[in-house]
Design an enzyme around this catalytic site. Structure first.
Site, PDB file in Angstrom:
ATOM      1  N   GLY A  11      11.324  -3.083  11.192  1.00  0.00           N
ATOM      2  CA  GLY A  11      10.311  -4.118  10.766  1.00  0.00           C
ATOM      3  C   GLY A  11       9.920  -3.786  10.170  1.00  0.00           C
ATOM      4  O   GLY A  11      10.112  -2.579   9.491  1.00  0.00           O
ATOM      5  N   ASP A  12       8.774  -3.880   8.757  1.00  0.00           N
ATOM      6  CA  ASP A  12       8.092  -4.029   7.412  1.00  0.00           C
ATOM      7  C   ASP A  12      10.122  -4.583   6.370  1.00  0.00           C
ATOM      8  O   ASP A  12       9.854  -3.876   5.357  1.00  0.00           O
ATOM      9  CB  ASP A  12       7.813  -2.927   7.301  1.00  0.00           C
ATOM     10  CG  ASP A  12       6.963  -3.041   8.211  1.00  0.00           C
ATOM     11  OD1 ASP A  12       6.247  -3.765   8.848  1.00  0.00           O
ATOM     12  OD2 ASP A  12       7.029  -1.468   9.184  1.00  0.00           O
ATOM     13  N   GLU A  13      10.961  -4.998   7.205  1.00  0.00           N
ATOM     14  CA  GLU A  13      12.325  -5.302   5.818  1.00  0.00           C
ATOM     15  C   GLU A  13      12.134  -5.977   4.796  1.00  0.00           C
ATOM     16  O   GLU A  13      12.516  -6.099   3.814  1.00  0.00           O
ATOM     17  CB  GLU A  13      13.190  -5.572   6.592  1.00  0.00           C
ATOM     18  CG  GLU A  13      13.885  -4.780   7.878  1.00  0.00           C
ATOM     19  CD  GLU A  13      13.144  -5.689   9.149  1.00  0.00           C
ATOM     20  OE1 GLU A  13      12.150  -6.489   9.452  1.00  0.00           O
ATOM     21  OE2 GLU A  13      13.703  -4.757  10.431  1.00  0.00           O
ATOM     22  N   HIS A  40       2.870  -9.342   7.178  1.00  0.00           N
ATOM     23  CA  HIS A  40       3.970 -10.078   6.179  1.00  0.00           C
ATOM     24  C   HIS A  40       2.956  -9.595   4.776  1.00  0.00           C
ATOM     25  O   HIS A  40       1.741 -10.446   4.730  1.00  0.00           O
ATOM     26  CB  HIS A  40       4.303 -11.389   6.780  1.00  0.00           C
ATOM     27  CG  HIS A  40       4.977 -11.743   7.063  1.00  0.00           C
ATOM     28  ND1 HIS A  40       6.179 -11.024   7.740  1.00  0.00           N
ATOM     29  CD2 HIS A  40       5.265 -12.337   8.781  1.00  0.00           C
ATOM     30  CE1 HIS A  40       7.241 -11.049   8.908  1.00  0.00           C
ATOM     31  NE2 HIS A  40       6.682 -12.118   9.399  1.00  0.00           N
ATOM     32  N   THR A  41       3.508  -9.133   3.983  1.00  0.00           N
ATOM     33  CA  THR A  41       3.297  -9.151   2.035  1.00  0.00           C
ATOM     34  C   THR A  41       3.803 -10.591   1.795  1.00  0.00           C
ATOM     35  O   THR A  41       4.988 -10.186   1.735  1.00  0.00           O
ATOM     36  CB  THR A  41       3.075  -8.234   1.998  1.00  0.00           C
ATOM     37  OG1 THR A  41       2.924  -7.078   2.862  1.00  0.00           O
ATOM     38  CG2 THR A  41       2.186  -8.047   0.657  1.00  0.00           C
ATOM     39  N   THR A 234       7.927  -2.959  20.809  1.00  0.00           N
ATOM     40  CA  THR A 234       6.803  -3.951  20.831  1.00  0.00           C
ATOM     41  C   THR A 234       7.149  -4.410  22.498  1.00  0.00           C
ATOM     42  O   THR A 234       7.555  -3.942  23.033  1.00  0.00           O
ATOM     43  CB  THR A 234       6.843  -5.114  19.393  1.00  0.00           C
ATOM     44  OG1 THR A 234       5.699  -5.575  19.960  1.00  0.00           O
ATOM     45  CG2 THR A 234       7.916  -5.951  19.890  1.00  0.00           C
TER      46      THR A 234
HETATM   47  P1  GDP Z   1       7.366  -8.059   6.567  1.00  0.00           P
HETATM   48  O1  GDP Z   1       6.790  -7.414   7.732  1.00  0.00           O
HETATM   49  O2  GDP Z   1       9.065  -7.577   6.833  1.00  0.00           O
HETATM   50  O3  GDP Z   1       7.542  -9.372   5.719  1.00  0.00           O
HETATM   51  O4  GDP Z   1       7.674  -6.682   5.674  1.00  0.00           O
HETATM   52  P2  GDP Z   1       6.264  -6.292   4.212  1.00  0.00           P
HETATM   53  O5  GDP Z   1       5.901  -8.135   3.760  1.00  0.00           O
HETATM   54  O6  GDP Z   1       5.053  -5.615   5.227  1.00  0.00           O
HETATM   55  O7  GDP Z   1       7.039  -5.410   3.765  1.00  0.00           O
HETATM   56  C1  GDP Z   1       7.655  -5.600   2.784  1.00  0.00           C
HETATM   57  C2  GDP Z   1       6.873  -5.311   1.364  1.00  0.00           C
HETATM   58  O8  GDP Z   1       8.042  -5.237   0.138  1.00  0.00           O
HETATM   59  C3  GDP Z   1       6.177  -6.528   0.301  1.00  0.00           C
HETATM   60  O9  GDP Z   1       4.988  -5.717  -0.652  1.00  0.00           O
HETATM   61  C4  GDP Z   1       6.536  -6.696  -0.095  1.00  0.00           C
HETATM   62  O10 GDP Z   1       5.811  -7.193  -0.830  1.00  0.00           O
HETATM   63  C5  GDP Z   1       7.581  -5.703  -0.847  1.00  0.00           C
HETATM   64  N1  GDP Z   1       8.626  -6.604  -1.233  1.00  0.00           N
HETATM   65  C6  GDP Z   1       9.816  -7.280  -0.179  1.00  0.00           C
HETATM   66  N2  GDP Z   1      11.072  -7.279  -1.565  1.00  0.00           N
HETATM   67  C7  GDP Z   1      10.645  -6.176  -1.874  1.00  0.00           C
HETATM   68  C8  GDP Z   1      11.937  -6.273  -3.036  1.00  0.00           C
HETATM   69  O11 GDP Z   1      13.310  -6.800  -2.933  1.00  0.00           O
HETATM   70  N3  GDP Z   1      11.882  -4.868  -4.213  1.00  0.00           N
HETATM   71  C9  GDP Z   1      10.245  -4.584  -3.918  1.00  0.00           C
HETATM   72  N4  GDP Z   1      10.604  -3.421  -4.720  1.00  0.00           N
HETATM   73  N5  GDP Z   1       9.277  -5.294  -2.992  1.00  0.00           N
HETATM   74  C10 GDP Z   1       9.747  -5.474  -1.871  1.00  0.00           C
END
Ligand code: GDP
Length: 425
Positions: A11-13, A40-41, A234
């Site tokens: 997760g959090d990829e 998701h951010t 989960t």
């Molecule tokens: P998700 O749950 O798989 O969508 O993952 P998250 O959104 O929780 O975590 C991804 C985090 O990494 C977020 O804060 C994104 O803005 C950030 N992010 C995504 N891709 C990149 C990247 O290529 N480089 C950097 N530095 N940050 C990224």
């Protein structure tokens, strides 16, 4: 085309970013499992959002966002999320909630806390009631979202379900009353009713019309109920195989499956994590990658990239391509290690094992040269330093799946799409 985006790790990829990127072309974005427990951010022109329930397609005016039957949702949490989005000027009327999705009710949250207290070894749940809501669904005690329509029937059903819950776990009675549950549900009901529908014709017609439909998985394969590190998983199936059940579409309809992986590994919560680093490299990845949970704020454990996990997902999920995220975070390292196999008691393993054995494996590392350049402004594969290109190619070779996207920053523009010629290289 029906296209799935699934987590290839714990997760959090960065699925949120990729779904936002890919949703630009999508007619529908569909969630098929999970609840509001993983966030998701998304960073875009409206601001920065941590979405927990609403699919990230909501930011695109032409896109319909769907919460499928396999999702469990907390009504008030969804209302709060919709209110935040509306306050930022986003039109939320393009959200459709399956009438078959199940509701997370306050007593599920109480049960989550109560159960975690009973366990000798914590599962590390986010205590948001997701697991108990799925338990009730499987146990045939659950309430579907469509039941919000008939107020009289809803009250009777809720009374029965609540009483059955208290009978089974008397300790929950001290957490709150039926009236509190009823009042909070009524408050959310009016807001949610217009969004609730039968999603089957919607998806059927989208398929007939050859629309672009994006299925957005939550968490990743290693947290899958069946294929992850059980019990540190989960309560649903984030793998691509979960889409058929959770969205109500035939598995054969899904043509493209993108596995999302970071260039390293992170995990939140308990359970085995073979490549976890407890040294300065781990802190480096945590700080540089801002590895803190979007929903919980919990720091994420960090470690090197784990090829057995990606290889396992390549088979179980059937990746047609990978998106390699956060490659920028690796800049500045002299050397990068990658686990290519595991070893336990003198035997080597190519794929992950059940958690009780996974606890005991040692990663077998290969070392690749790092690069010093800041790559966050690179926009083509050729812009990347030679060692970064070599890293990507080596990952492809180890996993046996082309890396189609390389992400070098959180912004949508910081995404390298590799040409078809090159991905075949
Ligand atoms: P998700 O749950 O798989 O969508 O993952 P998250 O959104 O929780 O975590 C991804 C985090 O990494 C977020 O804060 C994104 O803005 C950030 N992010 C995504 N891709 C990149 C990247 O290529 N480089 C950097 N530095 N940050 C990224």
């Amino acid at each position: 085309m029906f296209h799935a985006v699934v987590g290839a790790q714990y997760g959090d990829e960065g699925k949120g970013k990729m779904v936002d990127y890919l949703a630009e072309k999508a007619d529908l974005v569909v969630r098929y499992q999970g609840g509001g427990n993983a966030g998701h951010t998304i960073v875009n022109q409206y601001g920065k959002f941590a979405l927990h329930l609403v699919p990230s397609g909501i930011f695109h005016n032409h896109t319909i966002s769907v919460l499928g039957a396999g999702v469990v949702l907390h009504p008030q949490q969804l209302v709060d999320e919709l209110t935040t989005l509306e306050a930022a000027g986003i039109d939320t009327r393009r959200l459709v909630i399956s009438e078959r999705a199940h509701m997370v009710l306050p007593y599920h949250i109480w049960q989550d806390k109560w159960e975690e207290e009973q366990r000798s070894k914590k599962v590390g749940t986010t205590l948001q009631g997701i697991g108990p809501a799925y338990q009730d669904k499987v146990g045939r005690f659950g309430l579907q979202v469509g039941e919000l329509r008939d107020l009289h029937r809803l009250r009777t059903r809720l009374e029965t379900a609540f009483q059955a819950k208290i009978n089974r776990i008397p300790g929950l009675a001290s957490y709150g009353t039926f009236d509190e549950i009823w009042t909070s549900l009524l408050a959310a009901r009016d807001k949610l009713l217009p969004y609730i529908a039968d999603t089957t014709p919607l998806l059927y017609e989208a398929h007939q019309a050859e629309k672009d439909v994006l299925f957005e998985g939550q968490l990743g394969i290693m947290r899958d109920l069946d294929w992850g590190v059980y019990p540190f998983v989960t309560s649903s199936n984030p793998i691509a195989g979960g889409i058929g059940a959770g969205a109500g579409v035939p598995p054969t309809a899904i043509r493209r499956i993108t596995g999302i992986t970071k260039a390293y590994t992170t995990a939140v919560g308990e359970g085995p994590f073979p490549t976890q680093l407890n040294d300065s490299y781990g802190t480096y990845l945590q700080d540089k990658g801002h590895e803190y949970g979007a929903t919980t704020g919990r720091p994420r454990a960090c470690g090197w990239l784990d090829i057995p996990t990606l290889r396992y997902g390549a088979w179980i999920n059937g990746y047609t391509e990978l998106a390699l995220m956060k490659l920028d975070v690796l800049s500045g390292l002299d050397q990068i290690q990658v686990a290519v196999r595991y070893e336990k008691d003198g035997t080597q393993y190519e794929w992950p094992l059940p958690a009780y054995d996974m606890e005991l494996v040692q990663p077998v590392y290969e070392t690749l040269p790092g690069w010093q350049e800041d790559i966050s402004d690179c926009r083509t594969f050729a812009d990347l330093p030679a060692n970064a290109q070599a890293f990507v190619r080596q990952v492809e070779a180890w996993v046996g799946v082309p890396v189609r996207y390389v992400s070098v920053g959180p912004d949508r523009a910081q995404t390298i799409l590799r040409g078809d010629m090159e991905t075949q290289a």
